[in-house]
Design an enzyme around this catalytic site. Sequence first.
Site, short mmCIF file in Angstrom:
data_model
loop_
_atom_site.label_atom_id
_atom_site.label_comp_id
_atom_site.label_asym_id
_atom_site.label_seq_id
_atom_site.Cartn_x
_atom_site.Cartn_y
_atom_site.Cartn_z
N GLY B 108 5.34 -35.94 59.67
CA GLY B 108 4.38 -37.00 59.40
C GLY B 108 4.22 -37.30 57.94
O GLY B 108 3.41 -38.11 57.53
N CYS B 109 5.02 -36.64 57.11
CA CYS B 109 4.94 -36.84 55.66
C CYS B 109 6.06 -37.81 55.28
O CYS B 109 7.22 -37.57 55.60
CB CYS B 109 5.16 -35.51 54.97
SG CYS B 109 4.60 -35.46 53.29
#
Lengths: 102, 110, 134
Positions: B108-109
């Site tokens: 999710g980064c």
Amino acid sequence: MAMLHIVNKSPFERTAFESCLKHISVGDSVLMIEDAVVGAMQNTRFSAHIEQALQESSVYVLSGDLAARGLSQERIISGVTAVDYEGFVDLTVECDTTQSWL
Amino acid sequence: MALEVNGVAVELDEEGYLMELEDWTPEVAKTFAAEDDIELSEEHWDIINFLREYYEEYQIAPAVRVLTKAVGKRLGKEKGNSKYLYSLFPFGPGKQACKYAGLPKPTGCV
Amino acid sequence: MAIKKFMFVNRKAPYGSVYALESLEVVLISAAFDQDVSLAFLDDGVYQITKNQDTTGIGQKNFSAAYKALGDYEINKLYVEKESLEERGLTIADLMPLMWEDEDDDYQEKSSIYLVNRAEMADIMATQEVVISF
């Protein structure tokens, strides 16, 4: 002519496993791998089908796939044999032909 | 891509993170930090070690929000904020600290 | 951004296909958006959270531990369908204990798992604004 039937789909999700069991001949072997191994467990909606197949054929399940899904060999249906990859190879050698039920 | 650590090449992915978790040594962290002109302090190591333990337990690199909260709980409230973490890892605590710790980029980064 | 009720529906066993892992990744990403996220485990999806998963024999990464991190991501509504367990010879005791810490209650550990029957699952689904099924 003994055939090894290899199933890799869960009997709860697809019809391949059930169809396979309807098409096996006396003396054939059935091997559950990948998601099909869930079919080896006792007291499931599907276990009666396996118990019936055991009357006239041999049924195997791949141990690594059972362990991956947190399923204990102690809870597989009586008469079903757990095998490792070497056992898988032995089965393909022992049987005249194989069929994969995808 | 590869990172040279004491004369040995360590394989990296296309974003510069370690390809194999097992390749990590403290020297790897120091080499990554040196590339960013950072000398690792005890405070840096607290975070790096925390990340490695988190990965060991959960098999994922935590999101920054999760990291911040967990650091606050474990290392003291004054450290559980992004200002503190950014002071140690100016390129982003998630990305940079995970890289030093040898973990993959947090899910999710971007 | 308005908070919406998101539900991720998990219906497939892990490792035999990529759905379980993909779902987990999307769930973890969704946590960054501060939405009201819940997970449903039904049909073969219940195998995703069985305890004692050991993948050494199949050469795949064991990602079951990551479900234990969901509490850290404030994802603490995991609905498990009772009939799906029963049809597979499983009980809730065969599942990993998945917990979250309640900050507002002195960090008490509380269970994230809710055992619901099929009709209750249908009702919970009906209240969602976004449902993503894997």
